[in-house]
Structures are given as structure tokens and as C-alpha cells.
Design a protein around this motif. Structure first.
Motif, PDB file in Angstrom:
ATOM      1  N   PHE A  12       0.842  -1.200   0.000  1.00 44.51           N
ATOM      2  CA  PHE A  12       0.000   0.000   0.000  1.00 44.51           C
ATOM      3  C   PHE A  12       0.880   1.254   0.000  1.00 44.51           C
ATOM      4  CE2 PHE A  12      -4.659  -0.563   1.199  1.00 44.51           C
ATOM      5  CZ  PHE A  12      -4.738  -1.859   0.717  1.00 44.51           C
ATOM      6  N   GLY A  13       1.931   1.226   0.834  1.00 45.80           N
ATOM      7  CA  GLY A  13       2.845   2.362   0.878  1.00 45.80           C
ATOM      8  C   GLY A  13       3.525   2.594  -0.455  1.00 45.80           C
ATOM      9  N   THR A  18      -2.119   6.117   1.700  1.00 42.72           N
ATOM     10  CA  THR A  18      -1.919   6.388   3.124  1.00 42.72           C
ATOM     11  C   THR A  18      -2.877   5.544   3.951  1.00 42.72           C
ATOM     12  OG1 THR A  18      -1.262   8.661   2.648  1.00 42.72           O
ATOM     13  CG2 THR A  18      -1.912   8.159   4.910  1.00 42.72           C
ATOM     14  N   VAL A  19      -2.318   4.839   4.920  1.00 43.22           N
ATOM     15  CA  VAL A  19      -3.110   3.949   5.766  1.00 43.22           C
ATOM     16  C   VAL A  19      -3.067   4.464   7.201  1.00 43.22           C
ATOM     17  CG1 VAL A  19      -3.258   1.624   6.726  1.00 43.22           C
ATOM     18  CG2 VAL A  19      -2.718   1.944   4.303  1.00 43.22           C
ATOM     19  N   ALA A  20      -4.219   4.520   7.844  1.00 44.80           N
ATOM     20  CA  ALA A  20      -4.296   4.934   9.242  1.00 44.80           C
ATOM     21  C   ALA A  20      -4.256   3.694  10.128  1.00 44.80           C
ATOM     22  CB  ALA A  20      -5.573   5.718   9.504  1.00 44.80           C
ATOM     23  N   GLY A  21      -3.149   3.506  10.843  1.00 40.76           N
ATOM     24  CA  GLY A  21      -3.044   2.369  11.756  1.00 40.76           C
ATOM     25  C   GLY A  21      -2.868   1.056  11.027  1.00 40.76           C
ATOM     26  N   ARG A  46     -11.837   2.042   3.160  1.00 41.74           N
ATOM     27  CA  ARG A  46     -12.054   0.688   2.649  1.00 41.74           C
ATOM     28  C   ARG A  46     -11.486   0.513   1.244  1.00 41.74           C
ATOM     29  NH1 ARG A  46     -18.213  -1.099   4.186  1.00 41.74           N
ATOM     30  NH2 ARG A  46     -17.952  -1.144   6.454  1.00 41.74           N
ATOM     31  N   TRP A  47     -10.975  -0.678   1.011  1.00 40.29           N
ATOM     32  CA  TRP A  47     -10.519  -1.106  -0.309  1.00 40.29           C
ATOM     33  C   TRP A  47     -10.942  -2.559  -0.497  1.00 40.29           C
ATOM     34  CZ3 TRP A  47      -7.608   1.170   3.498  1.00 40.29           C
ATOM     35  CH2 TRP A  47      -7.103   2.440   3.252  1.00 40.29           C
TER      36      TRP A  47
END
Length: 338
Positions: A12-13, A18-21, A46-47
Motif C-alpha cells: 500500500f505504501g 496512506t493507511v491509518a493504523g 475501505r478497499w
């Protein structure tokens, strides 16, 4: 199962997402082919993530990267399909390809409980949107979207019959002379190919997301079997998934027998009026759609026997249900003079 959360988070990075937690993964959908997961972060973003099934795979089947290519090509067309965000083909992320796509907020009518909760008006609105969505898929300009090389251009009926007869031989759990006889009849009756379009390959009520407000299709899912071929094949396949009251081919999901859902003849009329295609030619594709459905169901039953982890919430097709589908296919073939 089948996902490495740490590796996928790193991917994802790499995609700039951007991911929260922490990411959490939950199996969604009732499909028993490619596996689909809802991915959620700590803020509720969501994805959707997709990968091939677990266990032994037949050659050329379950190609999620090819599926993603098709969906990405549809981004600027009238076809409603989720947007593709990334494809991972790096062993450091996953031993099999992964596809990441947007999450579409709508309703999936994939259980009888959901279908029964709908008003009769909403059932009708959803149903009439299905053939109209197929008409949009079949109107895609293949050259403009870069899909003209997606598949060979040999006659589609012959290609389908060869492919699925081969799948039957590889995945069958028993001998079924009635299906073998129908295969021979369909081969003998295969029509000449007069046009070529994008075909979805597995278009039915459970494979779409619909608007909670209008019932319109806002996302066509599961493009795994998509190819180039005769557009009437898609309509025939959709009719195969549309049992009417008194028929027993619907298995655990005879939703179309509920009040408000139109019959097959009306759905066919909507599509044929939109496209101007031949109603007589559709009969062959309806019979072939049922024949193919029986082979797909047998493959699902075989995979569930070989690798129980592939079982989905919908349960597994039974031999009795598959036999009933074959009987209906032979009935349609008889009525069409095949």
C-alpha cells in the motif's frame, strides 16, 4: 487466509496509499473462484483485494492480473466497474498475484435474505438495469480502450465449447452422459460468428453492485471470464442464472422467482430492444449458458472437495443441483431445435 498483512501494508505504501493504523482483512462475497477481501484501516477507509483461490489451479484459470487489465481499460467508458489501484506480482508481497481496487458503496443482492427485504419496485428496478448494463459492456470500442488483443478472434461458440468441455474433463467428479450428449448437440449447432465485442463472461445478479437509491447497477464485478466474443453469450448466461417460479436450477439463490423480478422473456426483450440483436440466436446461447453453469458448478464442487478452505458462505453446489441445470439446458436446447 492467503494474505500476508505486513507485506500487503508495505505494498500500500509503495502505491502511495496512506493507511491509518493497522489494516484488517475480511473475506467478502459468496464467490468460490477468485477470493475477495474487504480491507479496512483504523479510520474506516475501505478497499477491495482479490487473489486466486487456494490449492491447485487449472491452467489459464483465475488470472487476476488479466482481470485487472480489463477493468482498468473500462475506466473512461460507460461501463460501471471498480477502479483498479494496483496489481502486485512480486513474490515479496504475495506468492500469487494480488489486485487492489476501490470499494464501491452500494448494495450486493447475493442472499435470499437481502432479495426478500427489497420492495417489489426495487426488485424490478435492479432487474431492468442488468440487461441495460450488458448493452453498455457490448458497446465498448475495443480499439479505443486497448482491448482488441484481449483474445483470439476465432468463432466464440467453438472456443467456449472447447474450453469448457476441457474444464469438465479436468474437474468432473463423476460421469454424466446427459451433459456429454448436450455437448455434442451444442457443437453441432454452433452458430457462425457475425460480430465481436467485449463479453463479461459471468454476468448475473450476484456479480453486480447496485445503487441503494435507484437500483441501477453501479459496479460490475468478477471479470475473470471476460474475453472477446459473441455479445449474445452474456445475455444467454444471465438468463441461465434467472430461474422462474417452479424451476429448481437456482440452488440456494432463487431470487428471481420472487414477486417483482421480471421473467426471462422481458429481460431478453429489454436487451434486444437496446441492441437490435437476433432473438432466435439468443436461444442457443441460453442453452450454452446453462451447460457452462453446470460445468462451473462441478468445478466449484471439485475444488471444495480437494481444498475445503475454498468453501464460501453460500455453500457448495450439489450433484443434484448440477443435474437439474443440465436437465434445464437440454429442455431449452430441445425447444430451440438443437
Amino acid at each position: 487466509m492467503g494474505i500476508d498483512p505486513a507485506a500487503v501494508t508495505g505494498w500500500f505504501g509503495d502505491l502511495g496509499i496512506t493507511v491509518a493504523g493497522r489494516l484488517t482483512f475480511g473475506r467478502i462475497g459468496l464467490g468460490q473462484s477468485n477470493l475477495t477481501y474487504l480491507v479496512t484501516d483504523d479510520e474506516g477507509k475501505r478497499w477491495v483485494l482479490r487473489r486466486p483461490p487456494l490449492g491447485h489451479l487449472l491452467a489459464s484459470a483465475h488470472d487476476v492480473a488479466r482481470e485487472a487489465r480489463i477493468m482498468a481499460a473500462l475506466a473512461d467508458t460507460d461501463v460501471p466497474a471498480p477502479r483498479i489501484l494496483g496489481v502486485a506480482q512480486d513474490p515479496a508481497v504475495s506468492e500469487v498475484p494480488l489486485v487492489l481496487m476501490e470499494h464501491i458503496d452500494g448494495q450486493v443482492v447475493d442472499t435470499m435474505e437481502i432479495a426478500e427485504s427489497l420492495t417489489t419496485q426495487r426488485r424490478r428496478e435492479i432487474a431492468v438495469s442488468l440487461p441495460r448494463t450488458l448493452a453498455k459492456i457490448h458497446a465498448v470500442d475495443l480499439d479505443r480502450v486497448g482491448l482488441s488483443d484481449l483474445a483470439g478472434r476465432k468463432p466464440y461458440a467453438a472456443r467456449q465449447l472447447k474450453r469448457w468441455a476441457g474444464q469438465w474433463e479436468q474437474s468432473k467428479t463423476r460421469e454424466l452422459p446427459e451433459l456429454d450428449d448436450l455437448t455434442r448437440r451444442l457443437v453441432a449447432a454452433a452458430p457462425e460468428q457475425t460480430e465481436l465485442s467485449l463479453v463479461h463472461g459471468d454476468f448475473h445478479l450476484r456479480n453486480v453492485i447496485v445503487s441503494r437509491e435507484t437500483g441501477d447497477v453501479i459496479g460490475a464485478l468478477d471479470w475473470e471470464l471476460s474475453t472477446l466474443g459473441d455479445p449474445l453469450a452474456d445475455m444467454g448466461s444471465m438468463l441461465a442464472y434467472w430461474p422462474e417460479p417452479g424451476e429448481d436450477t437456482g440452488g440456494d439463490f432463487p431470487a428471481s422467482t420472487l414477486e417483482g423480478f421480471p421473467d426471462r422473456a422481458e429481460l431478453a426483450r429489454i436487451y434486444l430492444d437496446e441492441t437490435g440483436r437476433d432473438p432466435e440466436a439468443l436461444k442457443f446461447w441460453h442453452a450454452l449458458g446453462l451447460w457452462k453453469l453446470s460445468i462451473i458448478a462441478e468445478g466449484v464442487m471439485r475444488r471444495a472437495l480437494d481444498t475445503p478452505a475454498n468453501k464460501a458462505a453460500a455453500g457448495t453446489p450439489t450433484a443434484e443441483r448440477i443435474d437439474s441445470i443440465v436437465r434445464k439446458a437440454r429442455e431449452i436446447a430441445d425447444s430451440a431445435g438443437i
